[in-house]
Design an enzyme around this catalytic site. Structure first.
Site, PDB file in Angstrom:
ATOM      1  N   GLY A  82       0.832  -1.202   0.000  1.00 10.77           N
ATOM      2  CA  GLY A  82       0.000   0.000   0.000  1.00 10.77           C
ATOM      3  C   GLY A  82       0.865   1.249   0.000  1.00 10.77           C
ATOM      4  O   GLY A  82       2.034   1.207  -0.379  1.00 10.77           O
ATOM      5  N   HIS A 107       2.584   4.884  -4.775  1.00  9.54           N
ATOM      6  CA  HIS A 107       3.163   6.094  -5.373  1.00  9.54           C
ATOM      7  C   HIS A 107       3.460   5.808  -6.846  1.00  9.54           C
ATOM      8  O   HIS A 107       3.111   4.730  -7.357  1.00  9.54           O
ATOM      9  CB  HIS A 107       4.423   6.518  -4.614  1.00  9.54           C
ATOM     10  CG  HIS A 107       5.408   5.400  -4.420  1.00  9.54           C
ATOM     11  ND1 HIS A 107       6.107   4.831  -5.451  1.00  9.54           N
ATOM     12  CD2 HIS A 107       5.772   4.717  -3.301  1.00  9.54           C
ATOM     13  CE1 HIS A 107       6.881   3.875  -4.994  1.00  9.54           C
ATOM     14  NE2 HIS A 107       6.690   3.764  -3.682  1.00  9.54           N
ATOM     15  N   HIS A 109       4.886   2.452  -7.878  1.00 12.37           N
ATOM     16  CA  HIS A 109       3.894   1.374  -7.991  1.00 12.37           C
ATOM     17  C   HIS A 109       3.081   1.529  -9.286  1.00 12.37           C
ATOM     18  O   HIS A 109       2.743   0.548  -9.943  1.00 12.37           O
ATOM     19  CB  HIS A 109       2.918   1.403  -6.805  1.00 12.37           C
ATOM     20  CG  HIS A 109       3.555   1.109  -5.479  1.00 12.37           C
ATOM     21  ND1 HIS A 109       3.661   2.047  -4.486  1.00 12.37           N
ATOM     22  CD2 HIS A 109       4.109  -0.026  -4.993  1.00 12.37           C
ATOM     23  CE1 HIS A 109       4.251   1.514  -3.437  1.00 12.37           C
ATOM     24  NE2 HIS A 109       4.540   0.255  -3.706  1.00 12.37           N
ATOM     25  N   GLN A 147       7.936  -9.337   7.766  1.00 11.25           N
ATOM     26  CA  GLN A 147       9.172  -8.775   7.227  1.00 11.25           C
ATOM     27  C   GLN A 147       9.672  -7.546   7.995  1.00 11.25           C
ATOM     28  O   GLN A 147      10.626  -6.905   7.572  1.00 11.25           O
ATOM     29  CB  GLN A 147       9.037  -8.465   5.730  1.00 11.25           C
ATOM     30  CG  GLN A 147       8.139  -7.293   5.378  1.00 11.25           C
ATOM     31  CD  GLN A 147       7.884  -7.214   3.876  1.00 11.25           C
ATOM     32  OE1 GLN A 147       7.179  -8.038   3.307  1.00 11.25           O
ATOM     33  NE2 GLN A 147       8.465  -6.215   3.219  1.00 11.25           N
TER      34      GLN A 147
HETATM   35  O1  PAF Z   1       8.296  -4.547  -1.899  1.00  5.24           O
HETATM   36  C1  PAF Z   1       7.323  -4.619  -1.115  1.00  5.24           C
HETATM   37  O2  PAF Z   1       6.495  -3.723  -1.020  1.00  5.24           O
HETATM   38  C2  PAF Z   1       7.192  -5.849  -0.237  1.00  5.24           C
HETATM   39  O3  PAF Z   1       8.432  -6.324   0.174  1.00  5.24           O
HETATM   40  C3  PAF Z   1       6.353  -6.969  -0.872  1.00  5.24           C
HETATM   41  C4  PAF Z   1       7.032  -7.531  -2.119  1.00  5.24           C
HETATM   42  C5  PAF Z   1       4.975  -6.435  -1.237  1.00  5.24           C
HETATM   43  C6  PAF Z   1       6.187  -8.128   0.114  1.00  5.24           C
HETATM   44  O4  PAF Z   1       5.536  -7.723   1.265  1.00  5.24           O
END
Ligand code: PAF
Length: 292
Positions: A30, A33, A36, A60
């Site tokens: 989310g 920007h 993306h 993560q």
């Molecule tokens: O790059 C990211 O935004 C994240 O590491 C991902 C690939 C969506 C995994 O949570």
């Protein structure tokens, strides 16, 4: 119009509807920007069905990282998805993605995941690869699109697809930058105006390194390092690493290295940690003293 779904059962009819078409996924946390947007555009161009996942993956984030304050902007994200022609936004809950709680079986990245980002963020790539594998299973795409801005993540996802025989094409999409060079990132939102100016040192260092590529690997490191050292002395930038690496395995390029490389940097500006990188080529040229 982008449909919003949050469960596998709700997603299923969309996947079934394009059983014979090319299905693409763009995975995001989310706070979308223009970086993306580029991934979504590429997916829209290449695929019949485009699914964007929006999930802030707890696995993560380290204990002292920004999981709680990570920007959550679903309404704005959906507007951007609609603009980019995304068919479905899949925004699952933590329970939907981790139905058994914290997973006991996880995907470990191996040595490539222990250097650079992996060294500074222990467990980060295990969390990333585990959620990417899960989201691939949930969305079952033909192609998945990842930004080169996260070059080590992209290399590891490619390697996971190869090593685990995952039936998906991994597509890398170039980094999008502001006009002054700053790489687009969800974490740029944390920067105040002065911090943003300091943050420009990252891209400036990378560009300086790339400009020195004709003189060899050491010259690349020296030129980029000089920009970062100046910013550290004058503006309080804290450098986590600057590395010139082989893009295949992220091993450090030796002084005599020639060929395609990635110059990668991570640094902290105030409380914000930023990463950036630039692909470059070290030529086997007479000006390159590393080559005999
Ligand atoms: O790059 C990211 O935004 C994240 O590491 C991902 C690939 C969506 C995994 O949570």
């Amino acid at each position: 119009m982008t449909a919003l779904v949050s469960t596998r059962a709700e997603l299923q009819p969309f996947l079934d509807g394009f059983a014979n078409g090319r299905r693409g996924v763009v995975m995001t946390m989310g706070a979308l920007h223009e970086g993306h947007l580029e991934l979504l555009k590429q997916a829209r161009h290449d695929c019949d069905l485009v699914v964007a996942t929006i999930f802030v993956n707890p696995l993560q984030f380290g204990p002292n990282e920004d999981f709680d304050r990570y920007p959550r902007t679903l309404d704005d994200d959906l507007k951007l998805c609609a603009e980019a022609g995304v068919d479905v936004a899949f925004a699952p809950s933590v329970d939907e993605v981790y139905p058994g709680g914290r997973p006991i079986v996880q995907v470990t990245p191996g040595p490539m995941g222990e250097v650079l980002e992996g060294a500074f963020r222990p467990g980060f790539f295990t969390g990333v690869l585990t959620v990417v594998a899960k989201l691939l299973n949930l969305t079952r795409p033909d192609a998945a699109f990842f930004g080169q801005k996260d070059a080590q993540q992209l290399a590891l996802v490619r390697r996971m697809a190869l090593d685990l025989n995952l039936p998906v094409e991994i597509v890398g999409v170039p980094t999008v930058r502001d006009a002054d060079g700053l790489a687009k990132s969800s974490r740029n939102r944390y920067l105040g105006p002065e911090e943003r100016t300091v943050a420009l040192s990252l891209s400036r260092a990378l560009f300086a390194g790339r400009d020195a590529a004709g003189q060899g690997a050491e010259a690349v490191r020296t030129a980029a390092g000089a920009v970062l050292d100046a910013a550290a002395a004058a503006d309080g930038l804290t450098v986590d690493y600057l590395a010139l690496v082989d893009p295949e395995d992220f091993s450090e390029a030796a002084p005599a290295f020639t060929g395609d490389a990635v110059l990668a940097v991570a640094a902290r500006v105030g409380g914000t940690r930023l990463i950036d990188n630039l692909p470059l080529t070290v030529p086997a040229a007479p000006h390159n003293p590393g080559v005999r």
